[in-house]
Design an enzyme around this catalytic site. Structure first.
Site, mmCIF file in Angstrom:
data_model
loop_
_atom_site.group_PDB
_atom_site.id
_atom_site.type_symbol
_atom_site.label_atom_id
_atom_site.label_comp_id
_atom_site.label_asym_id
_atom_site.label_seq_id
_atom_site.Cartn_x
_atom_site.Cartn_y
_atom_site.Cartn_z
ATOM 1 N N CYS A 112 72.579 11.044 73.186
ATOM 2 C CA CYS A 112 72.746 10.822 71.742
ATOM 3 C C CYS A 112 73.888 9.864 71.442
ATOM 4 O O CYS A 112 74.086 9.469 70.291
ATOM 5 C CB CYS A 112 72.981 12.144 71.025
ATOM 6 N N HIS A 252 77.761 11.665 65.065
ATOM 7 C CA HIS A 252 76.410 12.064 65.444
ATOM 8 C C HIS A 252 76.109 13.391 64.763
ATOM 9 O O HIS A 252 76.938 14.309 64.743
ATOM 10 C CB HIS A 252 76.335 12.195 66.973
ATOM 11 N N ASN A 282 68.851 16.802 63.789
ATOM 12 C CA ASN A 282 69.460 15.951 64.824
ATOM 13 C C ASN A 282 68.436 14.897 65.253
ATOM 14 O O ASN A 282 67.478 15.212 65.963
ATOM 15 C CB ASN A 282 69.875 16.843 65.998
HETATM 16 O O1 UT7 Z 1 72.579 16.034 70.161
HETATM 17 C C1 UT7 Z 1 72.978 16.472 71.402
HETATM 18 C C2 UT7 Z 1 74.059 17.444 71.334
HETATM 19 N N1 UT7 Z 1 73.571 18.752 70.946
HETATM 20 C C3 UT7 Z 1 74.395 19.573 70.353
HETATM 21 O O2 UT7 Z 1 75.509 19.224 70.062
HETATM 22 C C4 UT7 Z 1 73.977 21.003 70.090
HETATM 23 C C5 UT7 Z 1 75.161 21.909 70.349
HETATM 24 N N2 UT7 Z 1 74.862 23.348 70.202
HETATM 25 C C6 UT7 Z 1 74.641 23.918 69.010
HETATM 26 O O3 UT7 Z 1 74.587 23.265 67.975
HETATM 27 C C7 UT7 Z 1 74.540 25.419 68.961
HETATM 28 O O4 UT7 Z 1 74.950 25.952 70.190
HETATM 29 C C8 UT7 Z 1 73.108 25.928 68.635
HETATM 30 C C9 UT7 Z 1 72.765 25.637 67.191
HETATM 31 C C10 UT7 Z 1 72.103 25.302 69.556
HETATM 32 C C11 UT7 Z 1 73.062 27.443 68.815
HETATM 33 O O5 UT7 Z 1 74.040 28.065 67.991
HETATM 34 P P1 UT7 Z 1 75.008 29.181 68.604
HETATM 35 O O6 UT7 Z 1 75.827 29.675 67.498
HETATM 36 O O7 UT7 Z 1 75.705 28.555 69.776
HETATM 37 O O8 UT7 Z 1 73.992 30.284 69.043
HETATM 38 P P2 UT7 Z 1 73.739 30.893 70.499
HETATM 39 O O9 UT7 Z 1 73.022 29.921 71.354
HETATM 40 O O10 UT7 Z 1 75.033 31.466 71.009
HETATM 41 O O11 UT7 Z 1 72.778 32.084 70.154
HETATM 42 C C12 UT7 Z 1 73.197 33.171 69.318
HETATM 43 C C13 UT7 Z 1 72.012 34.077 69.090
HETATM 44 C C14 UT7 Z 1 71.257 34.420 70.374
HETATM 45 O O12 UT7 Z 1 70.812 35.758 70.273
HETATM 46 P P3 UT7 Z 1 71.617 36.940 71.023
HETATM 47 O O13 UT7 Z 1 71.560 36.584 72.470
HETATM 48 O O14 UT7 Z 1 73.015 36.904 70.464
HETATM 49 O O15 UT7 Z 1 70.844 38.157 70.646
HETATM 50 C C15 UT7 Z 1 70.051 33.511 70.335
HETATM 51 O O16 UT7 Z 1 68.950 34.043 71.036
HETATM 52 O O17 UT7 Z 1 71.054 33.418 68.242
HETATM 53 C C16 UT7 Z 1 69.765 33.465 68.848
HETATM 54 N N3 UT7 Z 1 69.023 32.282 68.456
HETATM 55 C C17 UT7 Z 1 68.270 32.251 67.348
HETATM 56 N N4 UT7 Z 1 68.005 33.168 66.406
HETATM 57 C C18 UT7 Z 1 67.200 32.797 65.380
HETATM 58 C C19 UT7 Z 1 68.975 31.074 69.063
HETATM 59 N N5 UT7 Z 1 68.187 30.240 68.373
HETATM 60 C C20 UT7 Z 1 67.741 30.947 67.297
HETATM 61 C C21 UT7 Z 1 66.909 30.616 66.219
HETATM 62 N N6 UT7 Z 1 66.670 31.573 65.289
HETATM 63 N N7 UT7 Z 1 66.358 29.402 66.069
#
Ligand code: UT7
Length: 328
Positions: A112, A252, A282
């Protein structure tokens, strides 16, 4: 001699995919997506469109904004994470689609951060006097590499393209400094592992899931919140400019929380940081030139404004360009 932006353009596919649409597809909620990412909706490429179509439309908009003809363009550099094919480069497909004849064209891949890298490459050609007018494009259709059953990734990405035309300047406007960095040690945190030479699509062992984008979201999040402020600070140092003198930062657009965290770390007012993630998600390497085009068209940019474009992404890569805006 510096390289200044003399034309800006973008193009977005028409189809809108809302958080409510995604609620019907995977176990997610509008509330989760809004609060964790800031995204409300994103654009998705049509079945009969390809990434070069988005790129060609954005390019023609930028060339027309520059008041130039396609035949005035001396070089085309396209950054993408979703090339149309492994061979030839998407830049060559765009070259043909916009009606250029023998203009050199090549792709840059830097996750990206691709547009930041491509802009800095283009600037070198102008500063050395090798080329005069350079088209630089960021275009992506990562929806083609998303597993639409994987809620961890499918809610994040959208498609689109943005482009600028760079030309020479003798009055100190344009790109004043670039900062580029990468760490291949983090390659596994964000990748599309299949379909290329390590795992060709025809191999017996080919696993179709390898064709999907795979991301360790929380690790990439931590990386991004460190990389973004670091790139901003580094590029201001290189340009010998104080951060307080920067009018706009165009980051970004990966997650609103990344932008907020970086703004806090940098102690920069959020109204100086451009954010359009709620409407577009994104769009990968297209997100920065699209946001730049929107800022430009809003009429807020003034001659002499200082802005930083800052990206981060797969590689891992990160980087920034510091630009003094010129009216054109
Ligand atoms: O462009 C390239 C660069 N990319 C990025 O910069 C992306 C960077 N990462 C992020 O923006 C974030 O890490 C995400 C938006 C991808 C995820 O957010 P997070 O606050 O880090 O969530 P997480 O991955 O720690 O997940 C928290 C919980 C999990 O459930 P448990 O294990 O706590 O029960 C996930 O399974 O949220 C759950 N989860 C969802 N729930 C509902 C993950 N995706 C979803 C979803 N809807 N779409």
């Amino acid at each position: 001699m510096t390289a200044k932006i003399i034309g800006v353009g973008s193009y977005l596919p028409e189809r809108v995919l809302t958080n409510q649409d995604l609620e019907e597809m995977v176990d997610t909620s509008d509330d989760w997506i809004r609060t964790r990412t800031g995204i409300l909706e994103r654009r998705i490429i049509e079945a009969d469109e390809n990434v070069s179509d988005l790129a060609a439309k954005a390019s023609l908009n930028a060339i027309s904004d520059a008041g130039l003809k396609v035949s005035d363009i001396d070089l085309i550099i396209l950054s993408t994470c979703s090339p149309e094919m492994i061979l030839p480069s998407t830049a060559c497909l765009v070259q043909h689609k916009i009606g250029a004849k023998t203009t050199p064209a090549f792709d840059v891949m830097a996750g990206c951060t691709g547009f930041i890298y491509a802009l800095s490459v283009a600037a070198q050609f102008i500063e050395t006097g090798t080329y005069r007018n350079i088209l630089v494009i960021g275009a992506d259709a990562l929806s083609r590499h998303i597993d639409w059953q994987d809620r961890n990734t499918c809610v994040l990405f959208g498609d689109g393209a943005g482009a600028v035309v760079l030309g020479p300047d003798l009055n100190g406007f344009g790109i004043l400094a670039n900062y580029l960095a990468s760490t291949g040690a983090g390659a596994g945190l964000l990748s599309i592992p299949g379909g290329a030479s390590a795992a060709p699509a025809h191999a017996d062992s080919f696993d179709k899931t390898e064709n999907y984008l795979q991301m360790n979201g929380s690790e990439v999040f931590k990386f991004a919140t460190r990389a973004l402020p670091r790139a901003v600070k580094d590029v201001t140092r290189r340009a010998n400019v104080d951060l307080s003198g920067i009018d706009y930062i165009i980051p970004h657009q990966a997650n609103y929380r990344i932008i907020e965290t970086a703004a806090r770390k940098l102690n920069v007012d959020s109204d100086r940081i451009i954010n359009n993630i709620e409407r577009l998600g994104n769009t990968s390497t297209a997100s920065i030139p699209i946001a730049l085009d929107e800022l430009y068209r809003s009429g807020r940019l003034k001659r002499g404004d200082l802005m930083i474009l800052v990206g981060f992404g797969a590689g891992l890569t990160w980087g920034a360009n510091l630009i003094k805006w010129a009216d054109h």
